[in-house]
Design a protein around this motif. Structure first.
Motif, mmCIF file in Angstrom:
data_model
loop_
_atom_site.group_PDB
_atom_site.id
_atom_site.type_symbol
_atom_site.label_atom_id
_atom_site.label_comp_id
_atom_site.label_asym_id
_atom_site.label_seq_id
_atom_site.Cartn_x
_atom_site.Cartn_y
_atom_site.Cartn_z
ATOM 1 N N SER A 630 -12.866 -10.044 -1.265
ATOM 2 C CA SER A 630 -12.044 -10.834 -0.671
ATOM 3 C C SER A 630 -10.875 -10.017 -0.110
ATOM 4 N N LYS A 631 -9.752 -10.766 0.405
ATOM 5 C CA LYS A 631 -8.802 -9.786 0.978
ATOM 6 C C LYS A 631 -8.075 -9.188 -0.234
ATOM 7 N N ASP A 632 -7.464 -7.841 0.178
ATOM 8 C CA ASP A 632 -6.730 -7.071 -0.790
ATOM 9 C C ASP A 632 -5.689 -7.799 -1.203
ATOM 10 N N ASP A 633 -5.073 -7.718 -2.331
ATOM 11 C CA ASP A 633 -3.639 -8.313 -2.394
ATOM 12 C C ASP A 633 -2.398 -7.420 -2.356
ATOM 13 N N TYR A 634 -1.452 -7.801 -1.740
ATOM 14 C CA TYR A 634 -0.134 -7.018 -1.612
ATOM 15 C C TYR A 634 0.456 -6.963 -2.769
ATOM 16 N N MET A 635 0.685 -5.568 -3.310
ATOM 17 C CA MET A 635 1.719 -5.594 -4.623
ATOM 18 C C MET A 635 3.062 -4.977 -4.223
ATOM 19 N N GLY A 636 3.461 -4.449 -3.132
ATOM 20 C CA GLY A 636 4.796 -4.024 -2.888
ATOM 21 C C GLY A 636 4.703 -3.076 -1.623
ATOM 22 N N SER A 637 6.090 -2.910 -0.887
ATOM 23 C CA SER A 637 6.048 -1.920 0.036
ATOM 24 C C SER A 637 7.365 -1.190 0.272
ATOM 25 N N VAL A 638 7.592 -0.297 0.945
ATOM 26 C CA VAL A 638 8.978 0.608 1.306
ATOM 27 C C VAL A 638 8.584 1.288 2.524
ATOM 28 N N ASP A 661 10.921 -4.823 -9.547
ATOM 29 C CA ASP A 661 11.043 -3.475 -10.582
ATOM 30 C C ASP A 661 10.005 -2.728 -10.374
ATOM 31 N N ALA A 662 9.117 -2.923 -9.466
ATOM 32 C CA ALA A 662 7.857 -1.835 -9.060
ATOM 33 C C ALA A 662 8.702 -0.522 -8.443
ATOM 34 N N THR A 663 8.182 0.599 -8.783
ATOM 35 C CA THR A 663 8.721 1.634 -7.960
ATOM 36 C C THR A 663 7.424 2.440 -7.501
ATOM 37 N N LEU A 664 7.843 3.395 -6.532
ATOM 38 C CA LEU A 664 6.920 4.412 -6.055
ATOM 39 C C LEU A 664 7.456 5.628 -6.017
ATOM 40 N N THR A 665 6.808 6.864 -6.326
ATOM 41 C CA THR A 665 7.447 8.261 -6.222
ATOM 42 C C THR A 665 6.764 8.939 -5.145
ATOM 43 N N ILE A 687 2.155 11.294 -2.187
ATOM 44 C CA ILE A 687 2.212 10.298 -3.066
ATOM 45 C C ILE A 687 1.914 10.453 -4.375
ATOM 46 N N LYS A 688 2.905 10.442 -5.377
ATOM 47 C CA LYS A 688 2.821 10.986 -6.897
ATOM 48 C C LYS A 688 2.244 9.859 -7.562
ATOM 49 N N SER A 689 3.117 8.896 -7.745
ATOM 50 C CA SER A 689 2.954 7.709 -8.843
ATOM 51 C C SER A 689 3.601 6.596 -8.334
ATOM 52 N N ALA A 690 3.193 5.548 -8.946
ATOM 53 C CA ALA A 690 3.822 4.059 -9.105
ATOM 54 C C ALA A 690 3.925 3.527 -10.714
ATOM 55 N N LYS A 691 4.978 2.923 -10.771
ATOM 56 C CA LYS A 691 5.194 1.922 -12.054
ATOM 57 C C LYS A 691 5.626 0.697 -11.868
ATOM 58 N N ASN A 692 5.317 0.044 -13.005
ATOM 59 C CA ASN A 692 5.503 -1.281 -13.247
ATOM 60 C C ASN A 692 4.976 -2.272 -12.045
ATOM 61 N N LEU A 693 3.869 -1.889 -11.743
ATOM 62 C CA LEU A 693 3.333 -2.757 -10.398
ATOM 63 C C LEU A 693 2.842 -4.197 -11.020
ATOM 64 N N PRO A 694 2.829 -5.379 -10.190
ATOM 65 C CA PRO A 694 2.666 -6.619 -10.643
ATOM 66 C C PRO A 694 1.243 -6.691 -10.845
ATOM 67 N N HIS A 727 -8.668 2.543 -10.738
ATOM 68 C CA HIS A 727 -9.139 1.325 -11.393
ATOM 69 C C HIS A 727 -8.234 0.820 -12.766
ATOM 70 N N ASN A 728 -8.000 -0.504 -12.790
ATOM 71 C CA ASN A 728 -7.341 -1.077 -14.221
ATOM 72 C C ASN A 728 -5.933 -0.299 -14.493
ATOM 73 N N ASP A 729 -5.067 -0.193 -13.462
ATOM 74 C CA ASP A 729 -3.885 0.467 -14.083
ATOM 75 C C ASP A 729 -2.841 0.277 -13.184
ATOM 76 N N LEU A 730 -1.849 -0.297 -13.960
ATOM 77 C CA LEU A 730 -0.466 -0.756 -13.198
ATOM 78 C C LEU A 730 0.614 0.125 -12.935
ATOM 79 N N ASN A 731 0.116 1.527 -13.517
ATOM 80 C CA ASN A 731 1.107 2.777 -13.612
ATOM 81 C C ASN A 731 0.416 3.654 -13.115
ATOM 82 N N PRO A 732 -0.427 3.686 -11.899
ATOM 83 C CA PRO A 732 -1.203 4.663 -11.245
ATOM 84 C C PRO A 732 -0.498 6.104 -11.098
#
Length: 808
Positions: A630-638, A661-665, A687-694, A727-732
């Motif tokens: 299916s269509k990929d789900d949008y999680m956030g952008s900057v 609250d989600a962040t990207l480093t 692109i180092k990491s992200a935290k608190n993704l929905p 895979h399966n990670d909200l803090n990749p």
């Protein structure tokens, strides 16, 4: 006799090379003698090569061919190893028994493969092929013939060896007589359905037998005028015309034989990748200058019986001085073909038929293999990255080369759900995939249920739905693995951005030329399901000491896959009906349209990725949740400016533009490249990491990846690249570096197009200014619907002009 390798790549004996041809007589053997499908004729200087042997027998007015159609099967047993639905195919062989010349009490059986049907995926126990096999020369003998037909049924292992499910063997005389009841079916008329029992036996204990089902066939006995048959087989090598005007595909194929002493024996089987045809490693004993011992590779002829005639005729056209129809320049894009080699397979013992020998691929019991000798694309490569792009809006035609109406209908439905319907080509295979694509596992949420077979099918579906720009995105991705250049000394080696730019520049040049020569072919061809191969070595960064032309020479742009193709000429066209001519023109339009669209997409890709000689203005960093079905789900952008930036953590906005609250480093730095490079430098986005993704998944945890999309300062160029999926990670944690290239020469694309069309068209063919520009043009459209993309692409005014100028 000295063996030579001639300049055209044909391997033959010294006498044959001196004569300039390797020939074999398609109709010179007595009618009661088995003629192998690949038999080298005596050289012209040989006493045995008399004029009587070089012509068909004059005392025979009619040559008869037996044509078998494999309609369907009804199986009673599941042979799929994991108990899933089976994927059956059938192998049809001609069996001839002759007394041994030294021992009249011993009977020797010769097994000659006629045809292999297509695999019917998930057809399980009731496959319906409606596959018409090649005709075999035959003379009715009133029941005294020892010739038989074998229909062997196989379960396609897909990612492993095929499994034999049993065979039906019947005498040819009986087969021709049983279809019409007490009287034989008249010549030229298809018989009624003939149902044959399928018998399985143990390999070691042949006495252990079991009926595993039935197979339904029909037969036709076609009578052909012997002089007409000789004419047809000498020109096409694969067809004869009956008295009623019907063209019959036969096995009378003129084949170039390869001298076995030129290669190391035995030959070793290689793993199957992409398709199902087994390949074998070939090593030249004394490779000539300019070639390595691994220059060639062997393709199992049993999986290429429908291609051999095409390859032979292609070889003749490419090596000729005749430019009729414009085919010679077109076919020069084909794979180098040298002929057919017979060699024993390493690790396989010869087992007699009486002992029940089977090898799992539908071969005879011998350990010898007949192999198409083709150019080894992996020769000299650390890691070959190769695309198999199937051409044409339609990739099947009912009644064409054994394709049934029902199978063609199903294929047509599938075509309309893939990129074939959108852009006229689709991705069928991808060897040497980058880590970003490997991690796009379409069954990642079904770890407990997936098998290697189901994963391969799902991955194939994922590839088929990619549009041209997304294909290029992954094809050019070198930011991970052995081509990651964070610690590389760029005074000594190319950067990965430089390598991908050079590869794409060469591909644009060759595809422009391919599109031009395609338009120069004056007789429409019917190349159904044929492919274009694009490839290069993605296994290492080349040293700067290596000449640019040497790197370009390793790039691959070839046409291949001739199983359902014919080579049409002016003479053949004149003998076709108006409906047949219209059919050829229609399918040639599909093929040509796919070639043109591929060239257009490649040029547009180069423009956006490598055509910016000014500056990048801003980068949009977007995180998506990967969903294969299916269509990929949008999680956030900057959106961040392109400027020197140390490691920074930024908040991501949701789809309404509000901070979350989600962040990207990330970090961003400019790296200049050495003087003389085709690129001035690159902006390196880390692109180092992200935290608190929905979490966007209901039943599991999201699988995030990051899209890096840059826009140039003038708004004319849009660059896009992605990270791997975690895979399966909200803090990749990614720690991946992606490069935004800046061109040293703003006219590089124009030069590529000019080089591709040089000498091929008259007038001004400046295509550079026809290419569309803008932020939306550089973005892959995997999430859009097929109808949306098709509507956009088919009405693109730039592409319409591109096509018309190529055809001018």
């Amino acid at each position: 006799m000295d063996k030579v390798l001639d300049a055209c790549g044909t391997i033959c004996s010294g006498d044959d090379a001196a004569a300039g041809t390797v020939d074999c007589d398609a109709g010179s053997s007595p009618p009661d003698t088995e003629t192998p499908p690949t038999t080298t004729a005596a050289s012209p200087s040989s006493p045995s090569a008399s004029s009587s042997e070089k012509s068909p027998q004059n005392n025979k007015k009619k040559q008869q061919y037996v044509v078998v159609k494999v309609k369907s099967a009804n199986l009673t047993k599941n042979f799929e190893i994991l108990g899933q639905r089976m994927d059956p195919f059938a192998v049809v062989s001609w069996l001839s028994s002759d007394n041994d010349s030294d021992d009249t009490t011993t009977t020797k059986t010769t097994k000659k493969l006629l045809s292999r049907t297509h695999t019917l995926w998930n057809a399980h126990k009731t496959p319906a092929w409606d596959y018409t096999c090649r005709g075999h020369a035959y003379n009715t003998t009133g029941g005294s013939s020892s010739e038989r037909v074998e229909i062997a049924l196989w379960e396609d292992g897909n990612v492993s060896s095929a499994v034999w499910m049993g065979s039906a063997v019947v005498a040819v005389d009986e087969l021709l007589g049983m279809g019409g009841g007490t009287n034989p079916t008249p010549p030229g008329k298809e018989s009624d359905d003939i149902v044959l029992p399928v018998i399985w036996h143990g390999k070691k204990n042949r006495a252990k037998t079991e009926q595993t089902g039935t197979v339904t066939v029909t037969t036709v006995l076609v009578e052909v005028d012997s002089s007409a048959a000789a004419t047809k087989t000498s020109t096409s090598g694969a067809a004869a015309t009956s008295a009623a005007g019907t063209v019959v595909k036969t096995d009378d194929v003129t084949v170039t034989r390869v001298d076995p002493s030129l290669f190391v024996s035995p030959v070793k089987r290689l793993g199957v990748s992409g398709g199902t045809a087994p390949f074998f490693a070939l090593k030249l004993v004394n490779p000539p200058d300019g070639r390595t011992e691994n220059h060639y590779i062997g393709k199992d002829l049993s999986r290429a019986v429908d291609e051999i005639a095409f390859y032979e005729e292609m070889l003749s056209i490419v090596n000729s001085d005749n430019e009729e129809c414009g085919l010679r320049d077109m076919l020069k894009f084909g794979f180098e073909y040298a002929g057919v080699l017979t060699a024993p397979e390493e690790g396989v013992e010869a087992v007699s038929e009486e002992e029940g020998g089977d090898d799992g691929d539908g071969h005879a019991s011998s350990n010898e293999r007949e192999l198409l000798v083709l150019r080894n694309l992996r020769d000299g490569c650390e890691t070959l990255r190769l695309l198999d792009l199937k051409m044409g809006e339609k990739t099947a035609s009912a009644g064409w080369h054994g394709k049934s109406w029902s199978h063609a209908y199903r294929q047509g439905v599938m075509d309309k759900t893939t990129n074939s319907y959108v852009e006229g080509f689709r991705l069928e295979g991808f060897d040497g995939r980058p880590e970003t694509l490997v991690t796009m596992d379409p069954l990642m949420d079904y770890d407990n249920q997936k098998s290697a077979k189901s994963l391969k099918k799902a991955s194939r579906m994922l590839l088929q739905h990619m549009d041209g720009r997304e294909i290029a995105l992954h094809f050019l991705d070198l930011h991970q693995g052995p081509t990651a250049d964070a610690d590389a000394n760029l005074d000594e080696v190319y950067s990965n951005a430089e390598l991908s730019e050079l590869v794409m520049h060469e591909i644009v040049t060759r595809l422009a030329k391919l599109g031009a020569v395609c338009n120069n072919v004056t007789v429409p061809q019917k190349w159904v399901g044929s492919s274009v191969a694009l490839g290069y070595d993605s296994g290492a960064l080349p040293p700067r000491s290596k000449d640019e032309s040497a790197i370009r020479s390793t790039v691959l742009v070839n046409i291949f896959d001739w199983g359902r193709s014919e080579l049409n000429t002016i003479d053949k066209m004149q003998h076709m009906t108006a409906e047949e001519q219209k059919d050829r023109a229609t399918f040639w339009g599909y093929y040509k349209g796919g070639i043109e669209r591929l060239g257009w997409t490649s040029a547009r890709t180069y423009l956006h990725r490598f055509g910016n000689a000014d500056q990048w203005k801003e980068v949009t960093l977007t995180i998506y949740d990967f969903d294969a079905m299916s269509k990929d789900d949008y999680m956030g952008s900057v959106v961040v400016p392109v400027e020197e930036t140390d490691v920074t953590e930024v908040k991501l906005g949701n789809n309404k533009g509000r901070e979350t609250d989600a962040t990207l480093t990330y970090s961003l730095h400019y790296r200049p490249l050495p003087s003389g490079s085709r690129l001035k430098g690159t902006w390196r986005v880390v692109i180092k990491s992200a935290k608190n993704l929905p979490n966007m998944d209901d039943q599991s945890v999201s699988d995030p990846y990051c899209v890096v999309k840059a826009l140039s300062a003038d708004g004319q160029h849009c660059f896009e690249q992605v990270t791997r999926v975690i895979h399966n990670d909200l803090n990749p944690v990614w720690e991946e570096t992606l490069d935004l290239p800046l061109a040293a020469d703003a006219d590089a694309l124009k030069k590529a197009l000019e080089a591709g069309k040089a000498g091929l068209s008259e007038g001004n063919l400046d295509l550079f200014h026809l290419l569309p520009r803008g932020a939306s043009e550089g973005t892959a459209l995997r999430s859009a619907t097929v109808s949306t993309i098709r509507s956009k692409e088919t009405n693109d005014p730039g592409f319409v002009e591109w096509s018309s100028r190529l055809a001018a």
